[in-house]
Design a protein around this motif. Structure first.
Motif, PDB file in Angstrom:
ATOM      1  N   UNK A  36      33.068   3.699   0.866  1.00 35.38           N
ATOM      2  CA  UNK A  36      34.277   3.764   0.262  1.00 35.38           C
ATOM      3  C   UNK A  36      35.584   2.990   1.204  1.00 35.38           C
ATOM      4  N   UNK A  38      39.731   2.555   2.345  1.00 36.18           N
ATOM      5  CA  UNK A  38      40.450   3.651   1.938  1.00 36.18           C
ATOM      6  C   UNK A  38      41.817   2.690   3.264  1.00 36.18           C
ATOM      7  N   UNK A  44      40.340   7.067  -1.496  1.00 33.15           N
ATOM      8  CA  UNK A  44      39.305   6.166  -1.481  1.00 33.15           C
ATOM      9  C   UNK A  44      38.743   5.354  -2.956  1.00 33.15           C
ATOM     10  N   UNK A  88      41.007   1.829   6.709  1.00 31.70           N
ATOM     11  CA  UNK A  88      39.313   2.519   6.786  1.00 31.70           C
ATOM     12  C   UNK A  88      38.174   2.107   6.006  1.00 31.70           C
ATOM     13  N   UNK A  90      34.946   4.343   4.896  1.00 32.43           N
ATOM     14  CA  UNK A  90      33.772   5.617   4.883  1.00 32.43           C
ATOM     15  C   UNK A  90      32.370   4.933   5.016  1.00 32.43           C
ATOM     16  N   UNK A 107      32.576   9.499  10.387  1.00 26.18           N
ATOM     17  CA  UNK A 107      34.649  10.255  10.506  1.00 26.18           C
ATOM     18  C   UNK A 107      35.638   8.944  10.297  1.00 26.18           C
TER      19      UNK A 107
END
Lengths: 115, 113
Positions: A36, A38, A44, A88, A90, A107
């Motif tokens: 995912x 973000x 997400x 970001x 994930x 994380x």
């Protein structure tokens, strides 16, 4: 218990350079794997997923990921990064329980793109 | 994009105050989830629902309760908010049909003073 490790907290790449984000998982059975993305202040968005079959999966925005069972890895790649890819990322492992397909997340890796 | 909305989007409250966050979906999906996102922890599952009035605990359920009286709505309640519950809360939905994907809402940013 399942777990996901994203060893790189921050990564900086130049625009146009290639990208690889690492993801290692721990799970006793065949995993479902997800990436995912973000953007700041956003939810997400699913980039790609692996359930079975071809171990190289294609996603949106030119991303791909390769499932390597022997290495318990599901690394995300992109041949040429664009400034808009800064976000970001994930990785998550999914597993079936009575409560549907639960996810355990790493994380995250923060990607910065230098112009 | 999946039809998921969360309300409120931002909230500031004081310690000891009850808080309820709402997740609403228009996809008629069976499964709904509440996560919290904190720096260095990724997303962690708080509670989930596998049908109307059917809920179960996730990884970090202490201090939270949930309710689902309709397919489209999943409520997360902090009975007495604490500063440790300052976080960003995400709702997710999925079909519950096996090889499925979870789709996420836009999130609610909660600050407990």
């Amino acid at each position: 218990a399942q777990s996901v490790t994203q060893p790189d907290i921050h990564i900086t790449v130049s625009e146009g350079a290639s990208l690889e984000l690492r993801c290692n998982y721990s799970y006793g059975a065949t995993p479902y794997l997800f990436w995912y993305v973000q953007s700041p202040g956003q939810g997400l968005q699913l980039l790609l997923k692996y359930f079975s079959g071809d171990t190289l999966v294609q996603g949106i925005k030119g991303f791909e990921a390769e499932f390597k069972r022997s290495q318990s890895s599901f690394n995300l790649r992109k041949p040429s990064v664009h400034w808009s890819d800064a976000a970001e990322y994930f990785c998550a492992v999914g597993y079936l329980t009575g409560g549907g397909n639960k996810l355990t997340f790493g994380t995250g890796t923060q990607l910065k793109v230098e112009l | 994009d999946a039809g998921i909305t969360q309300s409120p989007r931002h909230k500031v409250t004081e310690t000891g105050t009850p808080v309820t966050l709402r997740c609403h979906q228009t996809e008629n999906h069976r499964y709904m989830y509440w996560y919290r996102q904190d720096p260095g922890h990724g997303l962690r599952l708080i509670h989930y629902s596998y049908g109307v009035k059917d809920t179960d605990k996730g990884e970090v359920s202490d201090g939270y309760s949930v309710s689902r009286s309709k397919t489209e709505d999943f409520l997360l309640t902090l009975e007495s908010a604490t500063s440790s519950q300052t976080s960003v809360y995400f709702c997710a939905i999925s079909t519950g049909t096996g090889q499925e994907t979870q789709y996420f809402g836009p999130g609610t940013r909660l600050l407990v003073l």
